[in-house]
Every structure is written in C-alpha cells, then in structure tokens.
Motif scaffolding. Structure first.
Motif, PDB file in Angstrom:
ATOM      1  N   MET A  61       0.820  -1.199   0.000  1.00 19.89           N
ATOM      2  CA  MET A  61       0.000   0.000   0.000  1.00 19.89           C
ATOM      3  C   MET A  61       0.865   1.264   0.000  1.00 19.89           C
ATOM      4  O   MET A  61       0.544   2.265   0.612  1.00 19.89           O
ATOM      5  N   SER A  62       1.986   1.192  -0.665  1.00 19.41           N
ATOM      6  CA  SER A  62       2.850   2.353  -0.789  1.00 19.41           C
ATOM      7  C   SER A  62       2.563   3.040  -2.114  1.00 19.41           C
ATOM      8  O   SER A  62       1.871   2.518  -2.976  1.00 19.41           O
ATOM      9  N   THR A  63       3.114   4.219  -2.253  1.00 23.36           N
ATOM     10  CA  THR A  63       2.931   4.976  -3.482  1.00 23.36           C
ATOM     11  C   THR A  63       3.695   4.289  -4.605  1.00 23.36           C
ATOM     12  O   THR A  63       4.846   3.901  -4.433  1.00 23.36           O
ATOM     13  N   PRO A  64       3.055   4.134  -5.781  1.00 25.18           N
ATOM     14  CA  PRO A  64       3.756   3.502  -6.904  1.00 25.18           C
ATOM     15  C   PRO A  64       4.958   4.341  -7.347  1.00 25.18           C
ATOM     16  O   PRO A  64       4.926   5.570  -7.271  1.00 25.18           O
ATOM     17  N   THR A  65       5.976   3.667  -7.801  1.00 21.26           N
ATOM     18  CA  THR A  65       7.167   4.360  -8.270  1.00 21.26           C
ATOM     19  C   THR A  65       6.926   4.934  -9.660  1.00 21.26           C
ATOM     20  O   THR A  65       5.968   4.567 -10.345  1.00 21.26           O
ATOM     21  N   GLY A  66       7.806   5.812 -10.076  1.00 20.57           N
ATOM     22  CA  GLY A  66       7.717   6.380 -11.413  1.00 20.57           C
ATOM     23  C   GLY A  66       7.807   5.311 -12.486  1.00 20.57           C
ATOM     24  O   GLY A  66       7.136   5.383 -13.518  1.00 20.57           O
ATOM     25  N   ARG A  67       8.617   4.321 -12.227  1.00 20.28           N
ATOM     26  CA  ARG A  67       8.760   3.211 -13.178  1.00 20.28           C
ATOM     27  C   ARG A  67       7.450   2.434 -13.321  1.00 20.28           C
ATOM     28  O   ARG A  67       7.063   2.052 -14.416  1.00 20.28           O
ATOM     29  N   GLN A  68       6.763   2.217 -12.217  1.00 21.16           N
ATOM     30  CA  GLN A  68       5.490   1.508 -12.259  1.00 21.16           C
ATOM     31  C   GLN A  68       4.428   2.329 -12.999  1.00 21.16           C
ATOM     32  O   GLN A  68       3.643   1.777 -13.757  1.00 21.16           O
ATOM     33  N   VAL A  69       4.432   3.630 -12.776  1.00 17.88           N
ATOM     34  CA  VAL A  69       3.473   4.498 -13.458  1.00 17.88           C
ATOM     35  C   VAL A  69       3.747   4.493 -14.964  1.00 17.88           C
ATOM     36  O   VAL A  69       2.819   4.411 -15.774  1.00 17.88           O
ATOM     37  N   LEU A  70       5.002   4.566 -15.347  1.00 14.89           N
ATOM     38  CA  LEU A  70       5.363   4.531 -16.765  1.00 14.89           C
ATOM     39  C   LEU A  70       4.967   3.201 -17.398  1.00 14.89           C
ATOM     40  O   LEU A  70       4.448   3.160 -18.519  1.00 14.89           O
ATOM     41  N   GLN A  71       5.163   2.112 -16.687  1.00 13.12           N
ATOM     42  CA  GLN A  71       4.766   0.792 -17.186  1.00 13.12           C
ATOM     43  C   GLN A  71       3.251   0.724 -17.365  1.00 13.12           C
ATOM     44  O   GLN A  71       2.766   0.187 -18.354  1.00 13.12           O
ATOM     45  N   LEU A  72       2.516   1.279 -16.418  1.00 11.41           N
ATOM     46  CA  LEU A  72       1.053   1.319 -16.526  1.00 11.41           C
ATOM     47  C   LEU A  72       0.638   2.108 -17.756  1.00 11.41           C
ATOM     48  O   LEU A  72      -0.238   1.697 -18.513  1.00 11.41           O
ATOM     49  N   TYR A  73       1.274   3.247 -17.979  1.00 14.64           N
ATOM     50  CA  TYR A  73       0.988   4.083 -19.150  1.00 14.64           C
ATOM     51  C   TYR A  73       1.204   3.295 -20.445  1.00 14.64           C
ATOM     52  O   TYR A  73       0.351   3.285 -21.328  1.00 14.64           O
ATOM     53  N   ARG A  74       2.314   2.612 -20.527  1.00 12.19           N
ATOM     54  CA  ARG A  74       2.612   1.811 -21.728  1.00 12.19           C
ATOM     55  C   ARG A  74       1.602   0.685 -21.932  1.00 12.19           C
ATOM     56  O   ARG A  74       1.164   0.422 -23.049  1.00 12.19           O
ATOM     57  N   GLU A  75       1.232   0.011 -20.838  1.00 16.32           N
ATOM     58  CA  GLU A  75       0.255  -1.077 -20.931  1.00 16.32           C
ATOM     59  C   GLU A  75      -1.110  -0.549 -21.371  1.00 16.32           C
ATOM     60  O   GLU A  75      -1.803  -1.201 -22.151  1.00 16.32           O
ATOM     61  N   LEU A  76      -1.496   0.623 -20.882  1.00 22.67           N
ATOM     62  CA  LEU A  76      -2.770   1.201 -21.297  1.00 22.67           C
ATOM     63  C   LEU A  76      -2.750   1.556 -22.782  1.00 22.67           C
ATOM     64  O   LEU A  76      -3.742   1.352 -23.489  1.00 22.67           O
ATOM     65  N   LEU A  77      -1.629   2.077 -23.270  1.00 28.69           N
ATOM     66  CA  LEU A  77      -1.524   2.392 -24.696  1.00 28.69           C
ATOM     67  C   LEU A  77      -1.568   1.118 -25.540  1.00 28.69           C
ATOM     68  O   LEU A  77      -2.206   1.088 -26.598  1.00 28.69           O
ATOM     69  N   ARG A  78      -0.916   0.060 -25.070  1.00 32.71           N
ATOM     70  CA  ARG A  78      -0.976  -1.223 -25.790  1.00 32.71           C
ATOM     71  C   ARG A  78      -2.395  -1.767 -25.813  1.00 32.71           C
ATOM     72  O   ARG A  78      -2.866  -2.265 -26.837  1.00 32.71           O
TER      73      ARG A  78
END
Length: 84
Positions: A17-34
């Motif tokens: 339950m910690s804040t997501p890292t920048g890397r995780q947010v970027l990965q989420l962004y890429r997955e949403l675009l895919r």
C-alpha cells in the motif's frame, strides 16, 4: 509466462500500500496504450488521446493518496477491460 501489469503490480500494491514508483506508473501508461491499440469496438484514437490527457493532467499530483487512487484506477481498467 507473460503476466499483465495488473498481475505484476496489484499484489505488490495491495500488500505494501505504498505509493507507486515512477517506473510503475510509466509501465502502466505503456500497458494502457498497448491495450488501446487492441480495442475493436471503441475508437482507438479517442482512447489513446484520453489516456495521454489523463496522464498529463495527473503528472503534477503530489499527494500519495491521489497517486495511489489513479494508479489503482488504471490497473482496474486493465483488469476489467472497461473504464471504472
């Protein structure tokens, strides 16, 4: 075996339950675009533009609760295959 971003990060987010890292947010962004490129019954350009717009608007958010909320919202979209 290839896991989706939801499977990779949902367990981590729920346990820590910690804040997501920048890397995780970027990965989420890429997955949403895919995911947007695979849509069949929705306007792909609209979906991609909406994702980009949401991420641009949210880039300056600093409160940890808000960051977690938006991150979990993106994960839910990937899991449920629909906007929450």
């Amino acid at each position: 075996m290839k896991y989706s971003i939801y499977e990779r990060y949902s367990v981590c987010i729920r346990q820590i339950m910690s804040t997501p890292t920048g890397r995780q947010v970027l990965q989420l962004y890429r997955e949403l675009l895919r995911y947007g490129r695979q849509l069949q019954f929705t306007d792909k350009d609209y979906f991609v533009n909406r994702v980009r717009k949401e991420f641009k608007q949210a880039k300056d958010i600093e409160k940890a609760e808000d960051i977690k909320f938006y991150f979990q919202r993106g994960l839910a979209l990937l899991k449920n295959k629909r906007v929450v």
